[in-house]
Structure formats: C-alpha cells, structure tokens
Motif scaffolding. Structure first.
Motif, short mmCIF file in Angstrom:
data_model
loop_
_atom_site.label_atom_id
_atom_site.label_comp_id
_atom_site.label_asym_id
_atom_site.label_seq_id
_atom_site.Cartn_x
_atom_site.Cartn_y
_atom_site.Cartn_z
N ALA A 142 0.81 -1.22 0.00
CA ALA A 142 0.00 0.00 0.00
C ALA A 142 0.85 1.28 0.00
N ASP A 143 1.94 1.30 0.75
CA ASP A 143 2.80 2.49 0.78
C ASP A 143 3.46 2.73 -0.58
N GLN A 144 3.88 1.66 -1.23
CA GLN A 144 4.49 1.80 -2.55
C GLN A 144 3.48 2.31 -3.57
N VAL A 145 2.25 1.81 -3.48
CA VAL A 145 1.20 2.25 -4.40
C VAL A 145 0.92 3.74 -4.20
#
Length: 58
Positions: A17-20
């Motif tokens: 989620a953080d990368q997205v």
C-alpha cells in the motif's frame, strides 16, 4: 508492444500500500508538472458523448 509489457509486468512482485501511494503521488505530480509546462494539455470530458472521452484507436 502491449503484449511485451504485459509479460514483463506479470513477473513483477505486487506493490504494498505504501508503494502504491508513493507511485500514484509521483505519477500525478509528474502529470501536473507536464501540464504546467505546456508539454501536455489535459481536458475534462463533460459527458459520455464528449469527444474527449472517446478512446483513441490502437
């Protein structure tokens, strides 16, 4: 070309989620920068029959 890219992406690990969120923010920042510099023009479709909402061929 699309098939080639699809094959490359198929083997990539999933994003967390953080990368997205980071990827989306960087993409939108770049898009807005291109628009501000006049490199691209963004238009908002007003309805489903608007020419701007028609997909490009290919």
């Amino acid at each position: 070309m699309a098939d080639s890219m699809r094959e490359e992406f198929k083997d990539m690990p999933a994003f967390n989620a953080d990368q997205v969120e980071t990827l989306q923010r960087e993409f939108l920042t770049t898009l807005m920068d291109l628009s501000r510099r006049g490199v691209i023009t963004m238009i908002r479709a007003t309805d489903k029959n608007d020419e701007a909402s028609v997909p490009l061929p290919g």
